[in-house]
Design an enzyme around this catalytic site. Structure first.
Site, PDB file in Angstrom:
ATOM      1  CG  LEU A 243       4.000  -9.985  -5.704  1.00 47.39           C
ATOM      2  CD1 LEU A 243       3.831 -10.525  -6.897  1.00 47.39           C
ATOM      3  CD2 LEU A 243       3.527  -8.639  -5.714  1.00 47.39           C
TER       4      LEU A 243
ATOM      5  CE1 TYR B 187       3.749  -2.713  12.599  1.00 48.26           C
ATOM      6  CE2 TYR B 187       2.505  -1.170  13.696  1.00 48.26           C
ATOM      7  CZ  TYR B 187       2.875  -1.544  12.533  1.00 48.26           C
ATOM      8  OH  TYR B 187       3.477  -0.684  11.730  1.00 48.26           O
TER       9      TYR B 187
ATOM     10  NE  ARG C  59      -5.095   4.708  16.941  1.00 48.09           N
ATOM     11  CZ  ARG C  59      -5.529   4.846  18.319  1.00 48.09           C
ATOM     12  NH1 ARG C  59      -5.922   5.658  18.923  1.00 48.09           N
ATOM     13  NH2 ARG C  59      -5.488   3.448  18.694  1.00 48.09           N
TER      14      ARG C  59
ATOM     15  CE1 TYR D 140      -3.132   2.995   0.526  1.00 45.57           C
ATOM     16  CE2 TYR D 140      -2.770   2.742   3.076  1.00 45.57           C
ATOM     17  CZ  TYR D 140      -3.229   3.464   1.978  1.00 45.57           C
ATOM     18  OH  TYR D 140      -4.101   4.444   2.132  1.00 45.57           O
ATOM     19  CB  ILE D 141       2.794   2.934   2.382  1.00 46.58           C
ATOM     20  CG1 ILE D 141       1.782   3.109   3.360  1.00 46.58           C
ATOM     21  CG2 ILE D 141       3.646   4.157   2.784  1.00 46.58           C
ATOM     22  CD1 ILE D 141       2.004   3.166   4.900  1.00 46.58           C
TER      23      ILE D 141
END
Length: 327
Positions: A34, A145, A226, A11-12
């Protein structure tokens, strides 16, 4: 420059590749396995400009790729990003997110690659004592994370201390959303958990409804707050950071707009932009979600040439919605 973008089909990463191709003057290589990135993004980016795509894992022997590439810089995205999943399978995150940073830096050392842009996260701040956080705020992640990214940051800093020629920029993202204005690329992450992605999918009938995970947080309306940044502004920040470390020292930058929206506020905007009053239900809290997380990105604005151009929640939602209609 000869730039290697790891995770450039994601995405980014794909938006950064697009920005680099549009800027011109660089030789771009994209490395992605991928597993989360998309072939669709790679195919779409070919209409923007020429680049080399390498399908590989970071755990593979990349010696030949680095030897032939003669890279000047690496922009490193490739990582797992789901907070809740990291609490259920932390080893997956430490092996992919953290151990692979050390592997990439080993190639940097071997092949004299001395510019490194690292995709970090506001999750390194954990549950901050103040709603707004700067780069100097305490780093106390509350999930694997965030820990995996903070550990990666420390590895990068330690390596830089051992190599006076090596410069890095660590970019701590806040909540990234939206898609390219031309709807060429967008978020195509499988089983995405991003709020705006889910809201636009629900508005288009791709989901029967969506949930708010907890409405009893210490925030203005009980839902998590956020700082949402448009993905193209974030892509521009990477280019600005690379320009900065080419002429200056290593640095850590927050990347956000400096204002927050609650989950309920985002859903209200998504309903207004789409014109659909979709179904929303209150569900239990998810493990690892802080109540409020807003950036102080003054350092990035002051030290680099970065100026956000898309600081508008309705615009962010609109680009996400147009992309979602396409896929």
């Amino acid at each position: 420059m000869k730039i290697l973008v790891t995770g450039g089909a994601g995405y980014i990463g794909s938006h950064v590749v697009k920005a680099l191709l549009e800027l011109g003057g660089h030789e771009i290589s994209v490395l992605d396995n991928l597993s989360k990135g998309s072939q669709m993004a790679i195919n779409s980016l070919k209409s923007v400009g020429e680049f080399k795509f390498i399908k590989a894992n970071l755990e593979d022997d990349l010696t030949q790729i680095f030897s032939e590439g003669k890279f000047d810089a690496i922009i490193h995205f490739a990582a797992f990003i789901e907070v809740f999943e990291s609490t259920q399978d932390p080893l997956k995150y430490y092996l992919n997110n953290t151990a692979n940073v050390a592997r990439i830096l080993r190639y940097c050392k071997q092949f004299d690659v001395n510019r490194f842009i690292f995709s970090s996260t506001a999750a390194v701040y954990g549950e901050p004592s103040t709603p707004e956080v700067s780069e100097d705020s305490p780093t106390m992640p509350i999930n694997p994370y965030g820990n995996s990214k903070l550990m990666s940051e420390r590895i990068i800093k330690d390596y830089a201390a051992s190599n006076e020629n090596f410069r890095y920029a660590i970019l701590r993202y806040f909540n990234v959303a939206g898609a390219s204005e031309d709807a060429l690329i967008g978020q195509n992450y499988p089983n995405a958990t991003h709020l705006i992605k889910i809201a636009t999918q629900t508005a288009l009938g791709k989901r029967d409804g969506m949930g708010i995970f907890g409405d009893d947080y210490a925030s203005k309306d009980g839902t998590c707050v956020r700082d949402y940044i448009h993905v193209c502004d974030l892509a521009d920040a990477h280019i600005a950071a690379l320009d900065y470390i080419n002429a200056n020292k290593s640095e850590v930058f927050n990347v956000g707009y400096g204002r927050g929206f609650s989950v309920k506020e985002v859903i209200d905007v998504a309903k207004k932009v789409s014109g659909v009053d979709f179904k929303v239900s209150i569900q239990p809290r998810r493990q690892g979600d802080p109540a409020v997380l807003i950036s102080n990105a003054n350092k990035l604005k002051t030290l680099t040439k970065w100026t956000p151009k898309r600081d508008d929640l309705a615009f962010i939602v609109k680009t996400a919605l147009e992309w979602e209609k396409k896929i």
